[in-house]
Design a protein around this motif. Structure first.
Motif, PDB file in Angstrom:
ATOM      1  N   UNK A  30       0.807  -1.220   0.000  1.00 33.81           N
ATOM      2  CA  UNK A  30       0.000   0.000   0.000  1.00 33.81           C
ATOM      3  C   UNK A  30       0.844   1.276   0.000  1.00 33.81           C
ATOM      4  N   UNK A  76       1.895   3.317  -2.000  1.00 35.52           N
ATOM      5  CA  UNK A  76       1.676   3.634  -3.412  1.00 35.52           C
ATOM      6  C   UNK A  76       0.879   4.918  -3.533  1.00 35.52           C
ATOM      7  N   UNK A  77       1.092   5.620  -4.617  1.00 39.52           N
ATOM      8  CA  UNK A  77       0.242   6.778  -4.879  1.00 39.52           C
ATOM      9  C   UNK A  77      -1.180   6.304  -5.140  1.00 39.52           C
ATOM     10  N   UNK A  78      -2.110   7.043  -4.577  1.00 35.25           N
ATOM     11  CA  UNK A  78      -3.502   6.638  -4.677  1.00 35.25           C
ATOM     12  C   UNK A  78      -3.961   6.516  -6.127  1.00 35.25           C
ATOM     13  N   UNK A  79      -3.376   7.326  -7.016  1.00 29.87           N
ATOM     14  CA  UNK A  79      -3.854   7.269  -8.406  1.00 29.87           C
ATOM     15  C   UNK A  79      -3.523   5.951  -9.090  1.00 29.87           C
ATOM     16  N   UNK A  80      -2.527   5.224  -8.577  1.00 26.67           N
ATOM     17  CA  UNK A  80      -2.280   3.886  -9.129  1.00 26.67           C
ATOM     18  C   UNK A  80      -3.513   3.005  -8.906  1.00 26.67           C
ATOM     19  N   UNK A  81      -4.183   3.221  -7.779  1.00 26.42           N
ATOM     20  CA  UNK A  81      -5.371   2.423  -7.448  1.00 26.42           C
ATOM     21  C   UNK A  81      -6.589   2.881  -8.252  1.00 26.42           C
ATOM     22  N   UNK A  82      -6.763   4.201  -8.401  1.00 28.04           N
ATOM     23  CA  UNK A  82      -7.909   4.656  -9.206  1.00 28.04           C
ATOM     24  C   UNK A  82      -7.736   4.207 -10.660  1.00 28.04           C
ATOM     25  N   UNK A  83      -6.499   4.284 -11.166  1.00 23.39           N
ATOM     26  CA  UNK A  83      -6.279   3.818 -12.544  1.00 23.39           C
ATOM     27  C   UNK A  83      -6.495   2.305 -12.656  1.00 23.39           C
ATOM     28  N   UNK A 137      -8.395   0.351 -10.866  1.00 26.63           N
ATOM     29  CA  UNK A 137      -9.841   0.111 -10.856  1.00 26.63           C
ATOM     30  C   UNK A 137     -10.452   0.507 -12.201  1.00 26.63           C
ATOM     31  N   UNK A 138      -9.941   1.585 -12.761  1.00 26.12           N
ATOM     32  CA  UNK A 138     -10.417   2.038 -14.073  1.00 26.12           C
ATOM     33  C   UNK A 138     -10.153   1.002 -15.160  1.00 26.12           C
ATOM     34  N   UNK A 139      -8.939   0.459 -15.174  1.00 25.11           N
ATOM     35  CA  UNK A 139      -8.625  -0.575 -16.166  1.00 25.11           C
ATOM     36  C   UNK A 139      -9.482  -1.816 -15.933  1.00 25.11           C
ATOM     37  N   UNK A 163       1.267  -0.683 -14.315  1.00 26.13           N
ATOM     38  CA  UNK A 163       1.076   0.692 -13.845  1.00 26.13           C
ATOM     39  C   UNK A 163       1.159   0.750 -12.316  1.00 26.13           C
ATOM     40  N   UNK A 185       4.429   1.403 -10.203  1.00 29.61           N
ATOM     41  CA  UNK A 185       5.201   2.628 -10.456  1.00 29.61           C
ATOM     42  C   UNK A 185       5.793   3.251  -9.190  1.00 29.61           C
ATOM     43  N   UNK A 186       4.926   3.500  -8.208  1.00 28.30           N
ATOM     44  CA  UNK A 186       5.364   4.315  -7.075  1.00 28.30           C
ATOM     45  C   UNK A 186       6.498   3.651  -6.285  1.00 28.30           C
TER      46      UNK A 186
END
Lengths: 476, 476
Positions: A9, A11-18, A20-22, A122, A125-126
């Motif tokens: 965890x 990790x930058x939160x946007x890795x998780x939003x992306x 979930x998006x994928x 993706x 990354x962090x």
């Protein structure tokens, strides 16, 4: 135990939003290639040193989302249950290639490439950037300081000024890779085999009725290796005379003095003369007051009599430039087994990335074994030894160069194969030795602290043509 | 989980050699007082912010040497078996006082005092300095950046450039205490309740056939809060028009755009005008490109249209000054219940320490509630409210000042009582609110980024007289 904690965890939160998006758009398993590279060498130096790969591998090998993580994410109210279930069963499946630790590295080179389902490639990354950026920063800084010391030992002394526990411990590890002889940090020795050393603080001296008694007591407990801190009261009038008296009385097997304040050039010259006059030529002098590569260079030029340096805050934080700016960029997609190269176009030419699945070769001169140039190629290319070979400047169209009488070495090795680690990190001592040997292959002009010669990092013809074709397409 | 790991061995090796030394000489249980304080405010600011106490408490509360530690130490071949047995049964027994997190602090003030058996009070030096130095550094930097933003939100975005995992997570915690509204780091939210946010990287946009499709897909998945990254291709020609189109079609509940490159003053003015013209006045603009307090101040002066900032590497590393120089010094011994004050004498007057068991009072003006001055006193002293009270400059003999119409507050609270923790950290939100309220008690002149007014940190008459008596004794 820092290295074995589950850091999934982190990790930058946007890795998780992306991610979930994928997942939600059914793109999870689209195959993507990401490159990690950096754009600028810290402190205006001529090269950096790769470090942090072992920690990156540990992170990737231990990726796992626990109940606590899932609950936390569910509480955010923005992730689908299907995605949370995917995370619960997460299994790392990517391929990873990287340049081993200790290697001199240059801007633009793909230090790490990750190939795999975009949802995973993706996500990592962090933590990947964090591990490599931090340790490459400190290894690079440590190496500058070690080179300034010209063969004198440099100890890493910065734990108390580090940015958190891993800043201290991983920093000590990286400093050792960069050429330090050891650290003050006990945990770095216990967990990473970086030799730890240390003797006394001023408070030890102050705890006794007088300095002589403090020194004598220390010498009686540590007769094998007795380094006395001589600047609690007055180096010349008190510290050195008391140290000499104790050394003569107690005859420790190894003896040294440490000076932690004042004008070290003046004090060490004076101290050396006093010690020599007392017949203590074998007594070493350690200095540990706000050192960095510039001050070390200066005091050596001025004739300071120093056998080794303790370097604290300016090393462990890389104070003059505390950021290693590694980035992680999409380089390609794979559809039906065919790689579709991707690149980021920017008005700023230096920010234009190199497209496709790539690797890096270093070309060495056959006679001198010196490194001539690095060439970024597409991964499927090979460079036959010795034949005349043309390399292309990444930006400037008319800059190209023909190389001959060389042998080529692919700098990258496979690290993960479909999520399985296929690389065993060398011991820290091996990494440190490798680093030193590799730096010895660089021309002296690249080793300057200021205004070094800019080492060639060029492109192969095939990569150059691909890049310029994509730029032309974009302009249309 | 970073905070619950056993960090006992995260210590400078000399703490162990000294501990063994005290053990071997029978001095283990001599009672000593140590102060932690700092000498210089980072970035030339007018004050710093205390942070890291909660992590320091965790460290102290979990001090324990495991078999693995004992084996490691035995392997060094320099510690007695009796000492190793002492470590095996180690139980923290010290008293600790500290200034709570979020408090504005000034050079020379005892932020933490440890009283107890010297073998223990000395040992905890490294981890104590590490915890407080790191987080005070980041909280102080964050507060500068937050004040520059003049009410606009500041998000901490630096995980990938932090110095290791605890650099990132504890850094995010400290940044929140300093006034940031949140972080990009998911782990900082899971473990420390720092709100985490994040939307997309450039690679998300690149994964789709075009920008419009990337934005539309994102908006369909996240209709509640849709922040689109508009600078993958061209902000003005492509990013903003596509964002406007998607916002109008998808009507997300909250909408925003993020710009991560280029001239943010020019781009945000242009973007604001385009959004307003499209009837999207409620769409917020986030900027996240190499920000710090100086750039934020400049772009606001130039009229940039920015609603919030994402600040990365220059915050998480405190790039302009990445070191908080806290030190830990012996202040006294206790023999038969009587405190024998100790101080470090130095040719450099600023390095002379304050002797004895001390505390710090802050004097507030009764009418305005503004902080007038801090006074370091011996711990047994009290300062009666309102009466005329004289304070003394630590160095300059003729500088003294009479204060009246004030009330006094002891800044320090008990943390450990004979090794038992007697302090419960407030929630992170409470600490953040407390920090803001305390900064509001400082005069504006102290809040300047450059050349702030130097706040008074004086000594009580009793402490001043003690200090000068000891200096006179030393000179003889």
């Amino acid at each position: 135990m820092i290295e074995h904690i589950n850091m999934t965890m982190l990790t930058d939160f946007y890795e998780l939003t992306m991610a979930n998006g994928y997942f939600e758009t059914g793109m999870s398993n689209d195959i993507a290639y990401f490159d990690m590279f950096f754009r600028k060498i810290p402190d205006g130096g001529g090269f950096a040193i790769a470090a942090g790969l072992e920690q990156m591998i540990n992170y990737l090998d231990n990726l796992k989302f626990y109940d606590r993580d899932i609950e936390y994410l569910r509480g955010k109210g923005m992730f689908s249950e299907g995605f949370l279930e995917y995370l619960r069963n997460f299994k790392f499946e990517c391929d990873v290639w990287a340049i081993p630790e200790g290697t001199p590295i240059f801007p633009g080179e793909p230090l790490v490439t990750v190939r795999g389902p975009v949802i995973q490639a993706q996500f990592v990354e962090t933590i990947m950037l964090l591990a490599i950026n931090h340790q490459s920063l400190i290894a690079t800084k440590a190496n500058r300081i070690v080179r300034a010391a010209k063969g004198r030992g440099v100890m890493e002394f910065g734990t108390r000024r580090a940015h958190g526990g891993s800043g201290a411990v991983h920093g000590a590890r990286a400093a050792y890779i960069g050429g330090c002889i050891g650290t003050a940090c006990a945990l770095a020795e216990r967990d990473f085999d970086v030799p730890a050393l240390g003797t006394m603080a001023h408070s030890w001296v102050q705890m006794f009725d007088n300095e002589y008694e403090a020194f004598k007591t220390y010498a009686s407990i540590y007769p094998e290796n007795c380094v006395l801190l001589v600047d609690t009261y007055n180096v010349i009038r008190s510290g050195i005379p008391n140290a000499i008296k104790v050394f003569k009385e107690m005859k420790p097997a190894k003896m040294g003095i440490r000076i932690d304040s004042g004008d070290v050039t003046y004090l060490t010259k004076k101290a050396r003369a006093m010690l020599d006059k007392a017949g203590l030529k074998e007594c070493s002098i350690v200095v540990s007051n706000s050192m960095d590569e510039y001050i070390i260079r200066d005091v050596i030029v001025q004739g300071a009599c120093i056998d080794s340096f303790g370097v604290g805050e300016r090393l462990i934080t890389s104070k003059s430039e505390p950021v290693f700016g590694g980035v992680y960029k999409l380089a390609g997609l794979e559809k039906d087994g065919v790689i579709i190269p991707k690149m980021k176009i920017s008005e700023n030419v230096e920010k234009i990335t190199n497209p496709g699945f790539k690797t890096v070769y270093r070309l060495f001169d056959k006679d001198s074994d010196k490194a001539i140039a690095d060439v970024i190629t597409l991964d499927h290319e090979s460079i036959p030894d010795g034949s005349e070979y043309e390399i292309f400047d990444p930006q400037i169209v008319w800059k190209r160069k023909k190389i001959s009488n060389f042998y080529a070495k692919n700098l990258r090795v496979p690290i993960f194969d479909k999520g399985v680690c296929v690389y065993k990190s060398p011991s820290i001592g091996e990494i440190r030795d490798y680093c030193k040997a590799q730096i010895d292959t660089l021309w002296e002009e690249i080793l300057r602290f200021e205004n070094p010669h800019e080492y060639y990092v060029d492109l192969s013809k095939e990569l150059w043509e691909l890049k310029h074709k994509l730029i032309e397409e974009y302009k249309e």
